[in-house]
Design an enzyme around this catalytic site. Structure first.
Site, mmCIF file in Angstrom:
data_model
loop_
_atom_site.group_PDB
_atom_site.id
_atom_site.type_symbol
_atom_site.label_atom_id
_atom_site.label_comp_id
_atom_site.label_asym_id
_atom_site.label_seq_id
_atom_site.Cartn_x
_atom_site.Cartn_y
_atom_site.Cartn_z
ATOM 1 N N HIS A 43 1.039 -1.055 0.119
ATOM 2 C CA HIS A 43 0.351 -0.508 -0.109
ATOM 3 C C HIS A 43 0.944 1.337 -0.411
ATOM 4 O O HIS A 43 1.796 1.743 0.988
ATOM 5 C CB HIS A 43 -0.441 0.080 1.341
ATOM 6 C CG HIS A 43 -1.676 1.395 1.321
ATOM 7 N ND1 HIS A 43 -1.965 1.994 2.527
ATOM 8 C CD2 HIS A 43 -2.908 1.471 0.880
ATOM 9 C CE1 HIS A 43 -2.983 2.973 2.401
ATOM 10 N NE2 HIS A 43 -3.376 2.603 1.174
ATOM 11 N N ARG A 44 0.481 1.919 -1.362
ATOM 12 C CA ARG A 44 1.719 3.475 -1.375
ATOM 13 C C ARG A 44 3.054 2.636 -1.308
ATOM 14 O O ARG A 44 3.827 3.956 -0.804
ATOM 15 C CB ARG A 44 1.294 3.842 -0.349
ATOM 16 C CG ARG A 44 -0.409 4.608 -0.164
ATOM 17 C CD ARG A 44 -0.223 6.023 0.901
ATOM 18 N NE ARG A 44 -2.020 5.523 1.324
ATOM 19 C CZ ARG A 44 -2.782 6.282 2.019
ATOM 20 N NH1 ARG A 44 -1.774 6.868 2.880
ATOM 21 N NH2 ARG A 44 -4.083 6.259 2.342
ATOM 22 N N GLU A 70 0.836 -0.142 -4.983
ATOM 23 C CA GLU A 70 0.188 0.208 -5.068
ATOM 24 C C GLU A 70 -0.070 2.402 -5.135
ATOM 25 O O GLU A 70 1.352 2.434 -4.028
ATOM 26 C CB GLU A 70 -1.583 0.298 -4.084
ATOM 27 C CG GLU A 70 -2.375 0.742 -4.614
ATOM 28 C CD GLU A 70 -2.379 1.912 -3.403
ATOM 29 O OE1 GLU A 70 -3.417 2.880 -3.542
ATOM 30 O OE2 GLU A 70 -1.777 2.337 -2.286
ATOM 31 N N ASP A 72 -0.831 6.069 -5.369
ATOM 32 C CA ASP A 72 -2.539 7.089 -6.165
ATOM 33 C C ASP A 72 -1.720 8.327 -6.908
ATOM 34 O O ASP A 72 -0.558 8.374 -6.937
ATOM 35 C CB ASP A 72 -2.177 8.274 -4.956
ATOM 36 C CG ASP A 72 -2.840 7.194 -3.274
ATOM 37 O OD1 ASP A 72 -3.746 6.452 -3.454
ATOM 38 O OD2 ASP A 72 -1.652 7.014 -2.493
ATOM 39 N N HIS A 85 -0.320 10.506 -2.450
ATOM 40 C CA HIS A 85 -2.123 10.323 -1.688
ATOM 41 C C HIS A 85 -2.410 11.638 -1.311
ATOM 42 O O HIS A 85 -3.753 12.037 -1.831
ATOM 43 C CB HIS A 85 -2.150 9.400 -0.486
ATOM 44 C CG HIS A 85 -3.068 9.047 0.187
ATOM 45 N ND1 HIS A 85 -4.087 10.062 0.875
ATOM 46 C CD2 HIS A 85 -3.980 8.148 -0.115
ATOM 47 C CE1 HIS A 85 -4.891 9.572 1.409
ATOM 48 N NE2 HIS A 85 -5.191 7.799 0.920
ATOM 49 N N GLU A 144 -4.384 4.050 -8.308
ATOM 50 C CA GLU A 144 -5.124 4.984 -7.763
ATOM 51 C C GLU A 144 -5.984 5.720 -8.631
ATOM 52 O O GLU A 144 -4.786 6.636 -8.642
ATOM 53 C CB GLU A 144 -5.490 4.942 -6.253
ATOM 54 C CG GLU A 144 -6.762 5.366 -5.898
ATOM 55 C CD GLU A 144 -6.973 5.973 -4.478
ATOM 56 O OE1 GLU A 144 -7.582 6.258 -3.828
ATOM 57 O OE2 GLU A 144 -6.364 5.015 -3.434
ATOM 58 N N LYS A 146 -6.467 9.162 -8.168
ATOM 59 C CA LYS A 146 -6.973 9.709 -7.034
ATOM 60 C C LYS A 146 -7.849 11.801 -6.925
ATOM 61 O O LYS A 146 -7.665 12.041 -7.210
ATOM 62 C CB LYS A 146 -5.814 10.698 -5.701
ATOM 63 C CG LYS A 146 -5.802 11.388 -4.655
ATOM 64 C CD LYS A 146 -6.665 9.687 -3.607
ATOM 65 C CE LYS A 146 -5.933 8.657 -2.287
ATOM 66 N NZ LYS A 146 -7.016 7.862 -2.023
ATOM 67 N N ASP A 270 0.658 -2.112 4.505
ATOM 68 C CA ASP A 270 1.463 -1.339 4.166
ATOM 69 C C ASP A 270 2.598 -2.103 5.157
ATOM 70 O O ASP A 270 3.965 -1.791 4.847
ATOM 71 C CB ASP A 270 1.528 -0.785 5.839
ATOM 72 C CG ASP A 270 0.356 0.628 5.594
ATOM 73 O OD1 ASP A 270 0.051 0.671 3.976
ATOM 74 O OD2 ASP A 270 0.028 1.620 6.423
#
Length: 284
Positions: A43-44, A70, A72, A85, A144, A146, A270
């Site tokens: 995640h990120r 992943e 954003d 993000h 993603e 955003k 994460d």
């Protein structure tokens, strides 16, 4: 790339007996649980260990052998696709202001690492193109979109970045595009139908209805809800509509184990190392 998870059930030997002539008769049974495919999504990037949405976090996700990272995507004042993000730079950099009001050169001057730890001082806000160029073929990428309402045309610009690199064609490098803005997901899908898309779903006490799932299935390949909404029934209903699910965001091992047990297809976390590569033994 997907990690194969499997559990072997009990019972290799049921019994061994002797026939009257003294010869041995072995009755062997081997039962295997259905193999379960599981995708670990950093995640990120591996944001539990490095500043989110930076090259350091993405590199850490590769080192930790996540199947996907992943990120954003937003857009600078002058139209550059940047990986961050929040709609402002305040939380994750040493600057202040809205991303959409700053040029790429202004964003590039910011320190996006020190807030996390001084060891990451000097980390920059990367562009989507930089991430694609560095990690294509090394790890899958979950993009993603955003706050697309702030950035008219962002779907086309993301599509162009992928087409320019021939990343819209089926290959070994997995690409998925998702958003909480489902109109944006549909727009992207209409531009590049060859790229799988997912709908992000925030927590709702009403859950996700079968009517909603049927609507999602008309264009989406993934339904990715808040992990607190997930149970085995929702997973099954998503699968019944021909889609997969990658819940978010796992920050503890108990949550990862729970999601593994209810049969999700991937876990957005994460901490990629929290996703145990072996399902707990289900044998009675």
């Amino acid at each position: 790339m997907k990690r194969i998870l499997q559990t072997l059930a009990v019972g290799v030997f049921a019994f061994t007996s002797l026939l009257p002539d003294g010869t041995a008769l072995a009755n062997e049974e081997v039962t295997k649980k259905e193999q379960k495919q599981m995708t670990t999504v950093a995640h990120r990037g591996a944001s539990g260990y490095a500043p989110e949405n930076t090259m350091a976090a993405f590199e850490k996700s590769v080192d930790m052998k996540a199947e996907m990272l992943e990120l954003d995507v937003q857009m600078s004042k002058d139209g550059e696709l940047v990986v961050i993000h929040d709609t402002s730079v305040d939380r994750t950099t040493n600057g202040t202001g809205a991303v959409k009001d700053m040029t790429y050169e202004e964003l590039l001057q910011l320190d996006a690492g020190s807030y996390f730890n001084e060891a990451f001082a000097g980390e920059k806000i990367p562009t989507l193109g930089e991430v694609l160029d560095e990690y294509r073929g090394k790890i899958g990428i979950l993009i993603e979109i955003k706050s697309p309402s702030l950035y008219p045309g962002i779907e086309q610009k993301i599509a162009d970045e992928l087409v320019d690199r021939n990343m819209h064609k089926p290959n070994n490098n997995k690409i998925i595009v998702q958003s909480f803005d489902h109109d944006s997901v549909m727009t992207f899908h209409s531009l590049l139908p060859s790229i799988p898309v997912g709908v992000l779903v925030g927590y709702s006490p009403n859950g996700i209805s079968n009517v909603q799932l049927a609507a999602f299935s008309s264009y989406a390949d993934y339904v990715n809800p808040n992990l607190s909404m997930i149970d085995s029934d929702l997973v099954q209903r998503i699968h019944n509509q021909g889609m997969e699910t990658y819940p978010w965001t796992v920050r503890d091992e108990l949550s990862a184990d729970f999601l593994l047990n209810v049969g999700v297809d991937g876990i957005i976390t994460d901490y990629p190392d929290y996703v145990d590569p072996h399902l707990p033994d289900q044998a009675a």
